[in-house]
Design a protein around this motif. Structure first.
Motif, PDB file in Angstrom:
ATOM      1  N   LEU A  25       0.830  -1.199   0.000  1.00 29.07           N
ATOM      2  CA  LEU A  25       0.000   0.000   0.000  1.00 29.07           C
ATOM      3  C   LEU A  25       0.868   1.253   0.000  1.00 29.07           C
ATOM      4  O   LEU A  25       1.967   1.255   0.540  1.00 29.07           O
ATOM      5  CB  LEU A  25      -0.890   0.041   1.255  1.00 29.07           C
ATOM      6  N   THR A  26       0.348   2.305  -0.599  1.00 31.62           N
ATOM      7  CA  THR A  26       0.999   3.600  -0.540  1.00 31.62           C
ATOM      8  C   THR A  26       0.258   4.429   0.503  1.00 31.62           C
ATOM      9  O   THR A  26      -0.933   4.671   0.369  1.00 31.62           O
ATOM     10  CB  THR A  26       0.950   4.315  -1.904  1.00 31.62           C
ATOM     11  N   VAL A  27       0.959   4.824   1.538  1.00 34.29           N
ATOM     12  CA  VAL A  27       0.347   5.597   2.614  1.00 34.29           C
ATOM     13  C   VAL A  27       0.650   7.072   2.381  1.00 34.29           C
ATOM     14  O   VAL A  27       1.801   7.456   2.199  1.00 34.29           O
ATOM     15  CB  VAL A  27       0.886   5.152   3.994  1.00 34.29           C
ATOM     16  N   VAL A  28      -0.409   7.880   2.388  1.00 33.99           N
ATOM     17  CA  VAL A  28      -0.267   9.316   2.202  1.00 33.99           C
ATOM     18  C   VAL A  28      -0.899  10.005   3.407  1.00 33.99           C
ATOM     19  O   VAL A  28      -2.068   9.772   3.704  1.00 33.99           O
ATOM     20  CB  VAL A  28      -0.969   9.792   0.908  1.00 33.99           C
ATOM     21  N   ALA A  29      -0.146  10.816   4.089  1.00 36.74           N
ATOM     22  CA  ALA A  29      -0.659  11.587   5.220  1.00 36.74           C
ATOM     23  C   ALA A  29      -0.847  13.026   4.774  1.00 36.74           C
ATOM     24  O   ALA A  29       0.103  13.686   4.367  1.00 36.74           O
ATOM     25  CB  ALA A  29       0.301  11.509   6.397  1.00 36.74           C
ATOM     26  N   ASN A  30      -2.063  13.489   4.821  1.00 36.75           N
ATOM     27  CA  ASN A  30      -2.370  14.870   4.447  1.00 36.75           C
ATOM     28  C   ASN A  30      -2.454  15.722   5.705  1.00 36.75           C
ATOM     29  O   ASN A  30      -3.034  15.303   6.699  1.00 36.75           O
ATOM     30  CB  ASN A  30      -3.699  14.940   3.701  1.00 36.75           C
TER      31      ASN A  30
END
Length: 50
Positions: A25-30
């Motif tokens: 998975l690609t985890v993106v924290a905004n």
């Protein structure tokens, strides 16, 4: 809302641990400023504000 460096550090550790356990998975924290977050909350949920 994350309001301190300690909270931000803890949150980053959780994100990194999750990412390490889920390499597919690609985890993106905004990050959002608190007032922007409040104004845009309904929009991000896909609902128009009332």
């Amino acid at each position: 809302m994350i309001s301190s460096g300690r909270q931000r550090t803890a949150w980053a550790a959780l994100i990194n641990a999750f990412a390490a356990l889920n390499p597919d998975l690609t985890v993106v924290a905004n990050e959002f400023q608190q007032e922007d977050c409040k104004r845009q909350f309904a929009v991000r949920l896909g609902r128009a504000p009332r």
